[in-house]
Every structure is written in structure tokens, then in C-alpha cells.
Motif scaffolding. Structure first.
Motif, PDB file in Angstrom:
ATOM      1  N   GLU A  52       0.849  -1.188   0.000  1.00 14.68           N
ATOM      2  CA  GLU A  52       0.000   0.000   0.000  1.00 14.68           C
ATOM      3  C   GLU A  52       0.882   1.235   0.000  1.00 14.68           C
ATOM      4  N   GLU A  53       0.630   2.134  -0.947  1.00 13.21           N
ATOM      5  CA  GLU A  53       1.390   3.381  -1.055  1.00 13.21           C
ATOM      6  C   GLU A  53       0.572   4.535  -0.483  1.00 13.21           C
ATOM      7  N   PHE A  54       1.285   5.510   0.106  1.00 13.75           N
ATOM      8  CA  PHE A  54       0.641   6.658   0.736  1.00 13.75           C
ATOM      9  C   PHE A  54       1.152   7.934   0.062  1.00 13.75           C
ATOM     10  N   PHE A  55       0.229   8.844  -0.257  1.00 11.26           N
ATOM     11  CA  PHE A  55       0.545  10.049  -1.005  1.00 11.26           C
ATOM     12  C   PHE A  55       0.071  11.262  -0.207  1.00 11.26           C
ATOM     13  N   PHE A  56       0.997  12.213   0.029  1.00  5.64           N
ATOM     14  CA  PHE A  56       0.692  13.408   0.810  1.00  5.64           C
ATOM     15  C   PHE A  56       0.595  14.616  -0.118  1.00  5.64           C
ATOM     16  N   TYR A  57      -0.403  15.501   0.184  1.00  7.62           N
ATOM     17  CA  TYR A  57      -0.607  16.732  -0.559  1.00  7.62           C
ATOM     18  C   TYR A  57      -0.732  17.877   0.442  1.00  7.62           C
ATOM     19  N   LEU A  58      -0.231  19.066   0.042  1.00 11.25           N
ATOM     20  CA  LEU A  58      -0.366  20.246   0.892  1.00 11.25           C
ATOM     21  C   LEU A  58      -0.630  21.443  -0.014  1.00 11.25           C
ATOM     22  N   LYS A  59      -1.814  22.080   0.170  1.00 11.62           N
ATOM     23  CA  LYS A  59      -2.213  23.220  -0.668  1.00 11.62           C
ATOM     24  C   LYS A  59      -1.979  24.520   0.084  1.00 11.62           C
ATOM     25  N   ASN A  60      -1.342  25.469  -0.600  1.00 12.48           N
ATOM     26  CA  ASN A  60      -1.114  26.801  -0.050  1.00 12.48           C
ATOM     27  C   ASN A  60      -2.308  27.681  -0.404  1.00 12.48           C
ATOM     28  N   LYS A  85      10.218  12.639   7.286  1.00 13.91           N
ATOM     29  CA  LYS A  85       9.905  14.025   6.929  1.00 13.91           C
ATOM     30  C   LYS A  85       9.498  14.078   5.471  1.00 13.91           C
ATOM     31  N   LEU A  86       8.500  14.892   5.147  1.00 14.48           N
ATOM     32  CA  LEU A  86       8.047  15.030   3.768  1.00 14.48           C
ATOM     33  C   LEU A  86       9.056  15.839   2.959  1.00 14.48           C
ATOM     34  N   GLY A  87       9.155  15.503   1.667  1.00 14.82           N
ATOM     35  CA  GLY A  87      10.003  16.281   0.764  1.00 14.82           C
ATOM     36  C   GLY A  87      11.324  15.599   0.469  1.00 14.82           C
ATOM     37  N   PHE A  88      11.840  15.839  -0.753  1.00 14.58           N
ATOM     38  CA  PHE A  88      13.100  15.232  -1.163  1.00 14.58           C
ATOM     39  C   PHE A  88      14.247  15.658  -0.245  1.00 14.58           C
ATOM     40  N   ASN A  89      14.285  16.936   0.125  1.00 17.93           N
ATOM     41  CA  ASN A  89      15.344  17.423   1.004  1.00 17.93           C
ATOM     42  C   ASN A  89      14.845  17.607   2.435  1.00 17.93           C
ATOM     43  N   ARG A  90      13.780  16.838   2.762  1.00 27.41           N
ATOM     44  CA  ARG A  90      13.180  16.843   4.104  1.00 27.41           C
ATOM     45  C   ARG A  90      12.568  18.206   4.453  1.00 27.41           C
ATOM     46  N   ILE A  91      12.277  18.996   3.426  1.00 33.02           N
ATOM     47  CA  ILE A  91      11.646  20.303   3.615  1.00 33.02           C
ATOM     48  C   ILE A  91      10.530  20.443   2.584  1.00 33.02           C
ATOM     49  N   LYS A 103       4.942  14.165  -6.427  1.00 28.78           N
ATOM     50  CA  LYS A 103       6.090  14.338  -7.320  1.00 28.78           C
ATOM     51  C   LYS A 103       7.222  15.084  -6.633  1.00 28.78           C
ATOM     52  N   ASP A 104       6.937  15.725  -5.484  1.00 31.07           N
ATOM     53  CA  ASP A 104       7.956  16.434  -4.719  1.00 31.07           C
ATOM     54  C   ASP A 104       8.440  15.613  -3.528  1.00 31.07           C
ATOM     55  N   ASP A 105       8.056  14.338  -3.468  1.00 29.57           N
ATOM     56  CA  ASP A 105       8.275  13.559  -2.248  1.00 29.57           C
ATOM     57  C   ASP A 105       8.841  12.179  -2.581  1.00 29.57           C
ATOM     58  N   TYR A 106       9.358  11.511  -1.543  1.00 29.46           N
ATOM     59  CA  TYR A 106       9.796  10.125  -1.666  1.00 29.46           C
ATOM     60  C   TYR A 106       8.575   9.187  -1.647  1.00 29.46           C
ATOM     61  N   PHE A 107       8.832   7.898  -1.953  1.00 33.49           N
ATOM     62  CA  PHE A 107       7.779   6.891  -1.831  1.00 33.49           C
ATOM     63  C   PHE A 107       7.565   6.563  -0.352  1.00 33.49           C
ATOM     64  N   HIS A 108       6.307   6.427   0.061  1.00 32.31           N
ATOM     65  CA  HIS A 108       5.973   5.988   1.418  1.00 32.31           C
ATOM     66  C   HIS A 108       5.003   4.816   1.268  1.00 32.31           C
ATOM     67  N   TYR A 109       5.411   3.644   1.680  1.00 26.75           N
ATOM     68  CA  TYR A 109       4.561   2.476   1.445  1.00 26.75           C
ATOM     69  C   TYR A 109       4.814   1.401   2.498  1.00 26.75           C
TER      70      TYR A 109
END
Length: 579
Positions: A52-60, A85-91, A103-109
Motif C-alpha cells: 500500500e502506497e501513501f501520497f501526501f498533498y499540501l495546498k497553499n 519528513k516530507l520532501g526530497f530534502n526533508r523540507i 512528485k515532490d516527495d519520496y515513496f511511502h509504502y
């Protein structure tokens, strides 16, 4: 069905499943933390892969730019997931009214899910039980940029104010000095005039006494003494002559004093002009270097961001995951055909002969200096190695091709290298001797970050190298992901095109030979199959070389003590193998 066809089929299936996953993602409950942002979580359960894969979104929701750190802890059935931490560079970065997405994040599964851990979720399953997260270090980048811009404007205003104040002080000091010099010149001239007048009076008095001694014969009818007519005439002429001489001498002295004052003023004006020119140049240099440093910092930041994004794709959580069907079969006694690709980042630092052309201003005078200096630019590369060969328990080998493309961190130089060769090894299962013969070329150029420097270093060189040493293999008969450690010595020879020169490592003088003596280096390499390749090549005494024009100047004095530099290659690559 061949292995290559099977591999393509798997990739195609996974691609189709990924498209299907986008259509079947399910929303998961996640609490909101700030009205300025909207956070959401989706997941997709794959029955085929039992994962199971998990996908995070954050809207400004604002027109401001933000960055923040989001720490996440997933509550997964039958599994204790590590926080991340979310994000490729943990930010997490958010553009105005923008969105952070997978697309801005690593895989979380969660993978390898056991059936008794699954929770019924409509017509599918899930292992999701909940999520906890904390948001820290929220920074309003827009406000920060505005604050920095205001601070920069204030600093510039203060700098201009300081320059104006310094100009006023310098002008006041200049005026004060001129008045003092004028006063001193006037006092000196008055003193000289007084001396001339005193000397003239003394001479006149002495002349009168002498004339009286020579010319007195009788007294006048009124009782006063009377000089002869001829004596009176002589005395008058002598007095006029003395006056003329004194006047001429006074005029001469005044003219000399005036010429001297004019010469001193001319020298002073020239020095003021040079000082003003030096001040203006120093201000220009300071502003230009500051702008250059800011540009270099922006280039480093941009390159770092690109590397982080690309690195997140290269060195992701699936590095090391592979199909056991493609592992090396330790039970087989016959040779097995193998194909491999290593790709990732590397670093190169190479000694380079730099044609320096530096223009500056010293004491208000333009100065230019050309010379050949030692330069050791650093390049960050994207590197790929493709290899194919065969291996058996006691011997093996492969051919390889390795291109590298790189830039300096400030984009002031570029690097391109291509190497090809063959490596063979033989021995017992855990220890083997190996030999590697390779050749290729390197092309590099570099400029300076100094605003006064207009020089450049360029090199286009061919090389051939012989590498030999030992290969150690860990748990060769049981581990699906074997580790091979290579320790070796490198002997490398450089061949130059016409127009290239190098510094002789013994004499420290320039040489135009087309081929250099052998250069010794040392290598350490750790290759873990299906996972990574880590290597370091070091040449402690590498030759300085480059393409040098005839008018580039002579060698710098530094070469009298340092005739060679250190050549370094370092890389950490992701490794993919098929046997």
C-alpha cells in the motif's frame, strides 16, 4: 521467453498498475493544522503486490511563499513504521497558491503485507489505521525576501551616505590644508620681504657713511654739511642701482616661490586624482565582488536543488529492492552472463594550468599581470557506467563504458569524461587478483570568481591507465546481494594535443612533450550488487597541464615549491544488476 523480455513485461505491468493506482487512490482522514494550508492524504492498496502506497498533498491557500518541516508517523497494522519528513530534502516548499504533491516527495509504502493484517476497505483492503504529524519551522519566504530587500536597500543607503560623508570630510581636509599652506607661504614671503628690506637699509646706511668719508669738503651757508656735486650724483646712481638689484632679487625670489607652490599644487592635485580613482575603483570592486558572490551563491543553491530532486529519484527507498530471479546463482559452476548499470553522482578535482590575466588598480595606477598559476577546480558530475560480462566461481570479467558530465558548483566551469575498458579477475571464491585496462579522454575548462581575473584554464587530454590489485567478496556462497571490495594501484599516462603544456614534476618547468611519464594513483571501490557502488581514486602527485597561449606569461613562483597537485575522483552510484 528471454530474461530481457520478462524484464520489459514487468516494467510495462508496473506502469499500467501505476496509472490504475492514480485512478483508485482513496482519501484518508488527516487533521488540519493551519487555515493558511490544506493537507490531505491518499493511499492505494495493490492486491497484486500486497503493498500500500501513501501520497501526501499540501495546498497553499495564500499568495505568500512558504517552507516548513513536516514530521510524519504512519500507524500501520502489524508494522511499526519509522517517522519520516516530507520532501526530497526533508523540507516542504510551497509557491504562492501552489501545491506540494507526491512528485515532490519520496515513496511511502507498506510492503509484504500479511493477510491477517489487512483491514477491509470497501471492495479493497488497507493497513492504514491513522497518522500523526507535527509541523515545525514554518517560514514565510515572501516576508523574509521583502525584509532582506529592505535591509539591502538600507545598507546601500547607509553606504552611499557614508561615501558622501567621507567625500565631505576629504574636501574639508583638502580645503583646510590648502589654507594652511597658503598661510605658511604668505608668512614665509613676509619674512623674506622683511629680511630684504633690512638688508637694503643696512646697505644704504653703509653706503652713506662711506660716501661721507670720501666727499665732505665744506659746510653750507646755513651751517649744514654739504657734499660736492659730483659726489651727490655718484651717491644717487649707486642708490638707484642698489634699489634695482634689491627689486630684481625680490622679484626672482617671488617667482621661485610661486613656481615652487605651483609645482607642489600640481603634485598634490595629481595625488588627489589618483586617490579619487583608487576610491572609485575600490567601491566598484567591492560592489562587483559582492554581486558576483551573490550570483555564485544563487548558482550553488540552484545546483543543490536540482541535485536533491534528481538524487531523490536515484537514491530512493527502493534502492536495493530487486527480483531474486536476477541474482547471481552461487550454486552454479558454469559461467553466468551478467549486465549492470551504475548511475548517480560523483566528484572530480583535477590539477589545471590556469592562464591568469589579472587587472587591478594600486595607488590609483592601472596594473596588469599575466602568469600561469596552479588551479584545482572541483566538478560535480552525473556519472553512468554500463557493463557486460561473465563470472564463474573462480574467474570472470566484464567490459565497461563510463561517461561523466559535470559542472563547477558556481557554473564557472564544465567537465566531460569518457572512459572504456576491460576488467578481469581470477582466484578463490573470496579473494581474487584483478587487472583493469582502460583509456579515454577528459575535457575541462574553468574560470575565476575574482572580478579582477579574466583568465581561463582549459584542457583536452587523452589518457590510458593500468589498474591492478585484489578483489575481496563477502559471503560469496550465500548472499544474494554480494559485496565486492577492490583495493588497487593505478598507473596512468596522459597524451596531449598540440598547444597543450604541462609542468615537469621534477624540474618544475614547462614541457611541450606529447606524452607524460606514468602517474601513480590508488583506488578503493565497494560494489554491493543491486544496491550501490562507492569508489575513491586518488593521485597524490598529479601533473598540472592545460592549453596555454604564447602570450600567457611565465610560471608563477609557486611552482618552485609545489610542482604537482592532487587528482581526486569520488562517487556514490546506484547499482542495478541482472544475472
Amino acid at each position: 521467453m528471454t530474461k530481457s523480455f520478462y524484464l520489459v513485461f514487468l516494467v510495462l505491468v508496473q506502469f499500467i498498475l501505476h496509472i490504475d493506482a492514480d485512478a483508485q487512490k482513496k482519501d484518508r482522514f488527516i487533521s488540519q493544522f493551519d487555515s493558511r494550508f490544506t493537507i490531505s492524504l491518499k493511499s492505494y492498496y495493490s492486491s497484486l503486490g500486497e503493498s500500500e502506497e501513501f501520497f501526501f498533498y499540501l495546498k497553499n491557500n495564500t499568495n505568500q511563499e512558504y517552507k516548513m518541516v513536516i514530521n510524519v508517523k504512519l500507524d500501520i497494522a502489524c508494522e511499526d513504521k519509522e517517522p519520516f519528513k516530507l520532501g526530497f530534502n526533508r523540507i516542504v516548499y510551497l509557491q504562492p497558491n501552489g501545491e506540494f504533491s507526491p512528485k515532490d516527495d519520496y515513496f511511502h509504502y507498506a510492503s509484504n503485507i500479511k493477510k491477517d493484517c489487512r483491514l477491509k476497505d470497501g471492495d479493497s483492503y488497507t493497513v492504514f489505521k491513522g497518522v500523526k504529524y507535527t509541523v515545525t519551522d514554518i517560514q514565510n519566504i515572501t516576508e523574509k525576501k521583502e525584509q532582506e530587500a529592505n535591509e539591502k536597500k538600507l545598507a546601500e543607503a547607509n553606504r552611499q551616505k557614508k561615501i558622501e560623508e567621507n567625500k565631505k570630510i576629504a574636501e574639508a581636509n583638502k580645503q583646510k590644508k590648502l589654507e594652511e599652506e597658503k598661510k605658511m607661504a604668505t608668512e614665509k614671503r613676509m619674512t623674506e620681504d622683511q629680511k630684504l628690506a633690512a638688508n637694503k637699509k643696512k646697505a644704504d646706511d653703509q653706503k652713506i657713511v662711506e660716501d661721507k668719508k670720501k666727499g665732505i669738503t665744506s659746510s653750507s651757508t646755513d651751517g649744514s654739511a654739504s657734499l660736492p656735486t659730483t659726489a651727490k650724483s655718484s651717491n644717487s646712481k649707486s642708490s638707484d642701482l642698489a634699489t634695482q638689484k634689491a627689486t630684481a632679487e625680490e622679484n626672482r625670489r617671488e617667482q621661485m616661490a610661486k613656481s615652487k607652490a605651483e609645482e607642489e599644487q600640481k603634485i598634490k592635485d595629481e595625488q588627489d586624482r589618483l586617490n579619487q580613482k583608487q576610491t572609485e575603483y575600490n567601491d566598484w570592486k567591492s560592489a562587483a565582488q559582492k554581486s558576483k558572490n551573490e550570483s555564485d551563491a544563487a548558482s550553488v543553491t540552484a545546483l543543490g536543488t536540482v541535485m536533491l530532486v534528481l538524487g531523490g529519484w536515484i537514491y530512493n527507498d527502493k534502492m536495493g529492492v530487486f527480483d531474486p530471479a536476477f541474482s547471481y546463482k552461487t550454486t552454479k559452476k558454469t559461467a553466468q552472463l551478467g549486465v549492470g548499470i551504475d548511475f548517480g553522482y560523483s566528484l572530480t578535482s583535477s590539477p589545471l594550468l590556469f592562464a591568469s590575466n589579472k587587472s587591478t588598480v594600486v595607488g590609483g595606477i592601472n596594473m596588469n599581470k599575466k602568469q600561469l598559476i596552479a588551479n584545482n577546480p572541483i566538478f560535480l558530475n552525473f556519472e553512468t557506467t554500463a557493463k557486460i560480462g561473465a563470472e564463474q566461481r573462480y574467474y570472470g570479467g566484464f567490459v565497461y563504458l563510463t561517461p561523466k558530465v559535470g559542472v563547477s558548483p558556481t557554473f564557472s566551469g564544465s567537465f566531460f569524461s569518457l572512459q572504456y575498458g576491460i576488467r578481469a579477475f581470477a582466484g578463490v571464491s573470496m579473494v581474487k587478483a584483478f587487472v583493469d585496462y582502460g583509456s579515454g579522454f577528459r575535457n575541462l575548462n574553468n574560470t575565476s570568481s575574482d572580478v579582477e581575473e579574466k583568465g581561463e584554464g582549459k584542457l583536452n587530454v587523452k589518457f590510458s591507465k593500468l589498474q591492478y590489485g585484489l578483489r575481496f567478496t563477502t559471503t560469496p556462497n550465500s548472499d544474494l546481494k554480494r559485496s565486492h571490495i577492490y583495493l588497487s594501484i593505478i598507473n596512468e599516462t596522459l597524451s596531449f594535443e598540440k598547444g597543450s603544456l604541462f609542468v615537469n614534476s621534477e624540474t618544475g618547468k614547462l614541457s611541450s612533450l606529447s606524452k607524460t611519464p606514468s602517474i601513480t594513483g590508488y583506488s578503493l571501490e565497494w560494489n554491493k550488487e543491486h544496491t550501490f557502488k562507492l569508489y575513491a581514486n586518488i593521485y597524490p602527485s598529479f601533473i598540472y597541464s592545460g592549453e596555454v597561449a604564447a602570450n600567457s606569461g611565465s610560471l608563477s613562483n609557486s611552482f618552485s615549491s609545489t610542482k604537482t597537485g592532487t587528482f581526486i575522483e569520488f562517487g556514490f552510484l546506484r547499482s542495478v544488476n541482472w544475472w
